[in-house]
Design a protein around this motif. Structure first.
Motif, short mmCIF file in Angstrom:
data_model
loop_
_atom_site.label_atom_id
_atom_site.label_comp_id
_atom_site.label_asym_id
_atom_site.label_seq_id
_atom_site.Cartn_x
_atom_site.Cartn_y
_atom_site.Cartn_z
N GLY A 35 -3.25 3.24 0.27
CA GLY A 35 -3.54 3.12 1.70
C GLY A 35 -4.22 4.37 2.21
N GLY A 36 -3.83 5.51 1.67
CA GLY A 36 -4.41 6.78 2.05
C GLY A 36 -3.73 7.90 1.31
N CYS A 94 0.37 8.06 -6.34
CA CYS A 94 -0.31 6.89 -5.77
C CYS A 94 -0.54 5.76 -6.75
N ASP A 141 -0.16 7.19 11.77
CA ASP A 141 -0.42 6.11 10.81
C ASP A 141 0.66 5.04 10.85
N SER A 175 0.46 -1.67 -6.58
CA SER A 175 0.16 -1.17 -5.25
C SER A 175 -1.31 -0.81 -5.08
N GLU A 176 -1.66 -0.65 -3.84
CA GLU A 176 -3.01 -0.25 -3.45
C GLU A 176 -2.86 1.07 -2.68
N ILE A 233 -1.44 1.79 11.10
CA ILE A 233 -1.96 1.17 9.86
C ILE A 233 -0.92 0.91 8.79
N ILE A 234 0.28 1.44 8.91
CA ILE A 234 1.29 1.23 7.88
C ILE A 234 2.16 0.04 8.25
N ASP A 235 2.28 -0.90 7.33
CA ASP A 235 3.11 -2.09 7.51
C ASP A 235 4.51 -1.78 6.97
N ASP A 256 4.66 -1.61 3.01
CA ASP A 256 4.06 -0.37 2.53
C ASP A 256 5.10 0.71 2.30
N LYS A 265 0.85 -1.18 0.00
CA LYS A 265 0.00 0.00 0.00
C LYS A 265 0.89 1.24 0.00
N PHE A 314 0.92 5.19 1.15
CA PHE A 314 0.33 6.22 2.00
C PHE A 314 0.98 7.55 1.62
#
Length: 186
Positions: free
Chosen positions: A65-66, A57, A114, A62-63, A118-120, A124, A2, A4
């Motif tokens: 994340g925000g 982004c 974050d 990728s996806e 939520i961030i790996d 990410d 992801k 961000f």
């Protein structure tokens, strides 16, 4: 994976106008440092926020994340509606004595929050679209903790920021692409 993304709009926009002034040789300015010292801007240059969002982004692997963007409200409040329609979560702060005082802190705080929730860090990527040294403590802490931090900014970003990032993405070669349609060369 992801992505961000955190954008300091005023920083990115103002410096984009300086770079455009150099590229158009407004008032004979020959390089970015002359534009900075002489306070020369291309006031006709505008960012295409849809393309900025896509550039920062949009990768096939990728996806999102925000995507968050901070700045000061411009005279036309419809501007932020437009930016939101292009995919950004927007946070604005009023200027105090003509300066922004809360944006850098708000961005660094949100990234810290974050990164803890939520961030790996193994998978990410954090993208910071800002180029000033105010972000150094945040970037240094994140990279030393093993996060991948990409800084995307114009080529005259602070050298320390460029070197501290896991990857620096120079936006200069992409300015035409990132320009609003009426600002792009024909």
């Amino acid at each position: 994976m992801k992505i961000f993304t955190y954008v300091d709009n005023s920083n990115l926009f103002i410096e984009g106008r300086r770079l455009s002034a150099v590229n158009k040789r407004i008032d004979g300015v020959g390089n970015i440092y002359e534009a900075i010292n002489l306070k020369i801007f291309d006031n006709d240059w505008y960012m295409d926020y849809g393309r900025l969002h896509e550039f920062l982004c949009g990768t096939e692997k990728s996806e999102i994340g925000g995507t968050r963007l901070w700045g000061s409200p411009p005279p036309k409040d419809t501007f932020w509606d437009y930016v939101k329609s292009k995919g950004f979560n927007v946070q604005t702060y009023e200027r105090s004595k003509g300066k922004e005082k809360k944006v850098d802190t708000a961005i660094a705080y949100q990234i810290g929050k974050d990164s803890g929730k939520i961030i790996d860090k193994e998978n990410d990527i954090i993208v910071i679209a800002a180029g000033d040294k105010d972000y150094m403590p945040c970037i240094d802490d994140l990279t030393s903790d093993g996060f991948k931090v990409h800084v995307a900014f114009w080529g005259h970003a602070a050298r320390e920021v460029q070197e501290a990032a896991t990857k620096f993405i120079n936006l200069d070669p992409h300015q035409d692409y990132l320009s609003a349609i009426w600002c792009r060369p024909q």
